[in-house]
Design a protein around this motif. Structure first.
Motif, PDB file in Angstrom:
ATOM      1  N   LYS A   1       0.868  -1.173   0.000  1.00  0.00           N
ATOM      2  CA  LYS A   1       0.000   0.000   0.000  1.00  0.00           C
ATOM      3  C   LYS A   1       0.909   1.228   0.000  1.00  0.00           C
ATOM      4  CE  LYS A   1      -3.600  -2.303   2.718  1.00  0.00           C
ATOM      5  NZ  LYS A   1      -4.708  -2.248   1.745  1.00  0.00           N
ATOM      6  N   GLY A   2       0.811   2.040  -1.034  1.00  0.00           N
ATOM      7  CA  GLY A   2       1.711   3.181  -1.126  1.00  0.00           C
ATOM      8  C   GLY A   2       1.181   4.253  -2.049  1.00  0.00           C
ATOM      9  N   ILE A   3       1.880   5.387  -2.011  1.00  0.00           N
ATOM     10  CA  ILE A   3       1.559   6.543  -2.840  1.00  0.00           C
ATOM     11  C   ILE A   3       2.823   6.926  -3.601  1.00  0.00           C
ATOM     12  CG2 ILE A   3       0.732   8.931  -2.859  1.00  0.00           C
ATOM     13  CD1 ILE A   3      -0.592   8.385  -0.171  1.00  0.00           C
ATOM     14  N   ILE A   4       2.695   7.061  -4.899  1.00  0.00           N
ATOM     15  CA  ILE A   4       3.819   7.427  -5.755  1.00  0.00           C
ATOM     16  C   ILE A   4       3.598   8.842  -6.265  1.00  0.00           C
ATOM     17  CG2 ILE A   4       5.134   6.843  -7.823  1.00  0.00           C
ATOM     18  CD1 ILE A   4       4.098   4.000  -7.575  1.00  0.00           C
ATOM     19  N   THR A   5       4.542   9.703  -6.012  1.00  0.00           N
ATOM     20  CA  THR A   5       4.534  11.050  -6.571  1.00  0.00           C
ATOM     21  C   THR A   5       5.731  11.195  -7.504  1.00  0.00           C
ATOM     22  OG1 THR A   5       5.839  12.004  -4.755  1.00  0.00           O
ATOM     23  CG2 THR A   5       3.449  11.887  -4.451  1.00  0.00           C
ATOM     24  N   SER A   6       5.900  12.389  -8.036  1.00  0.00           N
ATOM     25  CA  SER A   6       7.019  12.611  -8.949  1.00  0.00           C
ATOM     26  C   SER A   6       8.353  12.728  -8.228  1.00  0.00           C
ATOM     27  CB  SER A   6       6.771  13.880  -9.765  1.00  0.00           C
ATOM     28  OG  SER A   6       6.617  15.001  -8.908  1.00  0.00           O
ATOM     29  N   THR A   7       8.336  12.859  -6.905  1.00  0.00           N
ATOM     30  CA  THR A   7       9.580  13.061  -6.163  1.00  0.00           C
ATOM     31  C   THR A   7       9.829  12.030  -5.078  1.00  0.00           C
ATOM     32  OG1 THR A   7       8.425  14.569  -4.646  1.00  0.00           O
ATOM     33  CG2 THR A   7       9.531  15.551  -6.563  1.00  0.00           C
ATOM     34  N   GLU A   8       8.806  11.244  -4.691  1.00  0.00           N
ATOM     35  CA  GLU A   8       8.995  10.318  -3.587  1.00  0.00           C
ATOM     36  C   GLU A   8       7.935   9.234  -3.609  1.00  0.00           C
ATOM     37  OE1 GLU A   8       8.693  12.647  -0.075  1.00  0.00           O
ATOM     38  OE2 GLU A   8       6.610  13.239  -0.429  1.00  0.00           O
ATOM     39  N   VAL A   9       8.179   8.217  -2.808  1.00  0.00           N
ATOM     40  CA  VAL A   9       7.235   7.113  -2.630  1.00  0.00           C
ATOM     41  C   VAL A   9       6.952   6.992  -1.147  1.00  0.00           C
ATOM     42  CG1 VAL A   9       6.818   4.640  -2.923  1.00  0.00           C
ATOM     43  CG2 VAL A   9       8.103   5.890  -4.651  1.00  0.00           C
ATOM     44  N   LEU A  10       5.682   7.009  -0.777  1.00  0.00           N
ATOM     45  CA  LEU A  10       5.264   6.877   0.610  1.00  0.00           C
ATOM     46  C   LEU A  10       4.549   5.549   0.773  1.00  0.00           C
ATOM     47  CD1 LEU A  10       4.651  10.119  -0.307  1.00  0.00           C
ATOM     48  CD2 LEU A  10       4.391  10.264   2.167  1.00  0.00           C
ATOM     49  N   MET A  11       4.996   4.736   1.715  1.00  0.00           N
ATOM     50  CA  MET A  11       4.421   3.418   1.948  1.00  0.00           C
ATOM     51  C   MET A  11       4.157   3.233   3.437  1.00  0.00           C
ATOM     52  SD  MET A  11       7.154   1.391  -0.414  1.00  0.00           S
ATOM     53  CE  MET A  11       8.442   2.381   0.368  1.00  0.00           C
ATOM     54  N   ILE A  12       3.103   2.500   3.721  1.00  0.00           N
ATOM     55  CA  ILE A  12       2.815   2.159   5.110  1.00  0.00           C
ATOM     56  C   ILE A  12       3.829   1.126   5.573  1.00  0.00           C
ATOM     57  CG2 ILE A  12       1.111   1.159   6.669  1.00  0.00           C
ATOM     58  CD1 ILE A  12      -1.058   2.305   4.955  1.00  0.00           C
ATOM     59  N   ASN A  13       4.507   1.419   6.662  1.00  0.00           N
ATOM     60  CA  ASN A  13       5.565   0.534   7.138  1.00  0.00           C
ATOM     61  C   ASN A  13       4.971  -0.800   7.583  1.00  0.00           C
ATOM     62  OD1 ASN A  13       8.144  -0.239   7.805  1.00  0.00           O
ATOM     63  ND2 ASN A  13       8.058   0.622   9.862  1.00  0.00           N
ATOM     64  N   SER A  14       5.638  -1.886   7.211  1.00  0.00           N
ATOM     65  CA  SER A  14       5.144  -3.227   7.514  1.00  0.00           C
ATOM     66  C   SER A  14       6.330  -4.144   7.757  1.00  0.00           C
ATOM     67  CB  SER A  14       4.274  -3.757   6.365  1.00  0.00           C
ATOM     68  OG  SER A  14       3.898  -5.089   6.584  1.00  0.00           O
ATOM     69  N   SER A  15       6.074  -5.235   8.475  1.00  0.00           N
ATOM     70  CA  SER A  15       7.100  -6.242   8.744  1.00  0.00           C
ATOM     71  C   SER A  15       6.919  -7.482   7.886  1.00  0.00           C
ATOM     72  CB  SER A  15       7.064  -6.646  10.229  1.00  0.00           C
ATOM     73  OG  SER A  15       5.785  -7.148  10.569  1.00  0.00           O
ATOM     74  N   ASN A  16       6.072  -7.390   6.858  1.00  0.00           N
ATOM     75  CA  ASN A  16       5.853  -8.503   5.948  1.00  0.00           C
ATOM     76  C   ASN A  16       7.144  -8.825   5.205  1.00  0.00           C
ATOM     77  OD1 ASN A  16       5.043 -10.193   3.757  1.00  0.00           O
ATOM     78  ND2 ASN A  16       2.949  -9.435   3.986  1.00  0.00           N
ATOM     79  N   PRO A  17       7.535 -10.098   5.096  1.00  0.00           N
ATOM     80  CA  PRO A  17       8.774 -10.422   4.358  1.00  0.00           C
ATOM     81  C   PRO A  17       8.740  -9.958   2.913  1.00  0.00           C
ATOM     82  CG  PRO A  17       8.035 -12.301   5.667  1.00  0.00           C
ATOM     83  CD  PRO A  17       6.951 -11.286   5.729  1.00  0.00           C
TER      84      PRO A  17
END
Length: 411
Positions: free
Chosen positions: A76-92
């Protein structure tokens, strides 16, 4: 104080996000609130609910003006033209995805797909030692020098690289496809032996295993189908593909703002231009809507991969259906054997009852000449009764086979 901080964090919707920058490729953790994230990415609150880990949403890829919202399987994340924001997870799988993303951003090799899209680029083999190779290289250098002499203003064209948002989106889709393919392979390894064992030994334990495998197969097929539908939806809509060029849109808007400042000085004209809609702005740059071949090629590759996974799941589903049909045939055969045995025992019971009726008739307290006869008459009557019962049994047995009620002949 701790309780107060917790309550404030819950009310303001502050979550820990993993942020990857496009400039440095470094990762960092940030506590970003809901409203701050909306201002930062331009996403409405309705779209942010898709990224809520407490809610269950199907896989989706939403294209917005300033960002691409990705919800694929465990990512689950958001992609912009300058960065990527993702919900931190411990999934392998998430940790593997993060490693792939950092590798792709920091060490981006020349994309062969981009080279094919660039008509002025031609892949050249390295110079080798030897007479034939050296002569070919010399002739190649001479031809290139002649071309340069004919067009002195032509500069060497470097291989085109994918924009940041496409590299990030490719990593998202690749990780989701890798996860689905891994689950498909694991399901196949469990399903085929279990189905073969069920056909050889029909028992409650094997039936329960197959039922659990079939439920997993149905769920996994739905997830893969949803990812394939999202990719197909993007491929069918050129407008959404054009909207995914976030870097070009950002550069175009900056150039547009600079040209507006230089060309239009009056306040009325500035107001008219500021009220211009986003679609009208991008109409000035037809390349944003027409030059979508490289993105189509990127998505088509993963769309073909998801179709391959669906084909494997479809083959497994057909194998399960064939096994179910075979099991139903086995159960029907056993049921027919039980019915035949029931008919035989009922026939024997009826014939024995007929013999009991004969015995009861002779057991009446009446005087007849047979009671005063010799012992051989008793044995003759008894033998006749048993013989009649056996004859009736064979008659009923013959009639049952003639009417196909007792088909016990087997190869």
């Amino acid at each position: 104080m701790v309780r107060r901080k917790t309550s404030v964090g819950i009310t303001t919707g502050v979550k820990t996000w993993m942020v990857v920058s496009s400039e440095t490729g470094e990762q960092r953790l940030e506590d970003v609130g809901k409203h701050s994230l909306m201002r930062r990415t331009g996403l409405p609150a309705r779209d942010l609910r898709v990224l809520d880990p407490m809610l269950s949403h199907p896989s989706s890829i939403l294209v917005r003006e300033r960002a691409i919202l990705v919800n694929l399987e465990h990512l689950k994340g958001i992609i912009t033209s300058t960065e990527v924001l993702m919900i931190n997870s411990s999934n392998p799988f998430f940790l593997l995805f993060l490693q792939d993303l950092l590798t792709r951003l920091t060490h981006q090799p020349p994309s062969p797909m981009s080279n094919d899209m660039n008509p002025g680029y031609e892949a050249k083999p390295p110079a080798m030692c030897g007479s034939e190779d050296s002569s070919q290289n010399v002739s190649h250098v001479k031809i290139s020098e002649e071309v340069k002499a004919d067009s002195p203003k032509m500069a060497p064209i470097a291989p085109k690289q994918l924009p940041f948002e496409f590299r990030a989106l490719e990593t998202f889709i690749e990780s989701a496809c890798r996860c689905l393919e891994s689950e498909t392979s694991r399901l196949e390894e469990e399903a085929y032996p279990a189905l073969d064992e069920l056909t050889s030994q029909l028992c409650t334990l094997n039936l329960e295993r197959v039922r659990h495998i079939k439920s997993r197969l149905v769920a996994l097929s739905g997830r893969v189908q949803k990812v394939a539908d999202e990719l197909e939806h993007l491929l069918d809509d050129d407008k959404d593909l054009a909207e995914m060029y976030l870097t070009e849109k950002l550069n175009a808007s900056l150039l547009d703002q600079a040209s507006l400042k230089e060309e239009y000085n009056s306040e009325s004209e500035d107001t008219d231009q500021s009220d211009e809609s986003n679609s009208e702005k991008y109409d000035k740059f037809p390349g944003l809507k027409l030059n979508v071949e490289e993105l189509e090629m990127l998505l088509e590759a993963y769309f073909a991969q998801t179709n391959g996974i669906l084909q494997r799941l479809f083959s497994l589903s057909e194998y399960v259906d064939d096994t179910e049909d075979y099991i139903n045939m086995m159960l029907d055969d056993k049921r027919n054997e039980l019915l035949q045995a029931t008919i035989i025992f009922n026939t024997l019971n009826m014939i024995l009852n007929a013999g009991i009726v004969v015995v009861g008739l002779f057991g009446m307290n009446i005087q007849i000449e047979l009671f005063n006869g010799k012992p051989r008459q008793f044995w003759a009557t008894t033998g006749g009764t048993f013989g009649g019962c056996i004859l009736l049994f064979f008659v009923f047995f013959w009639w049952g086979k003639k009417k196909y009620l007792l088909s016990i002949d087997r190869e």
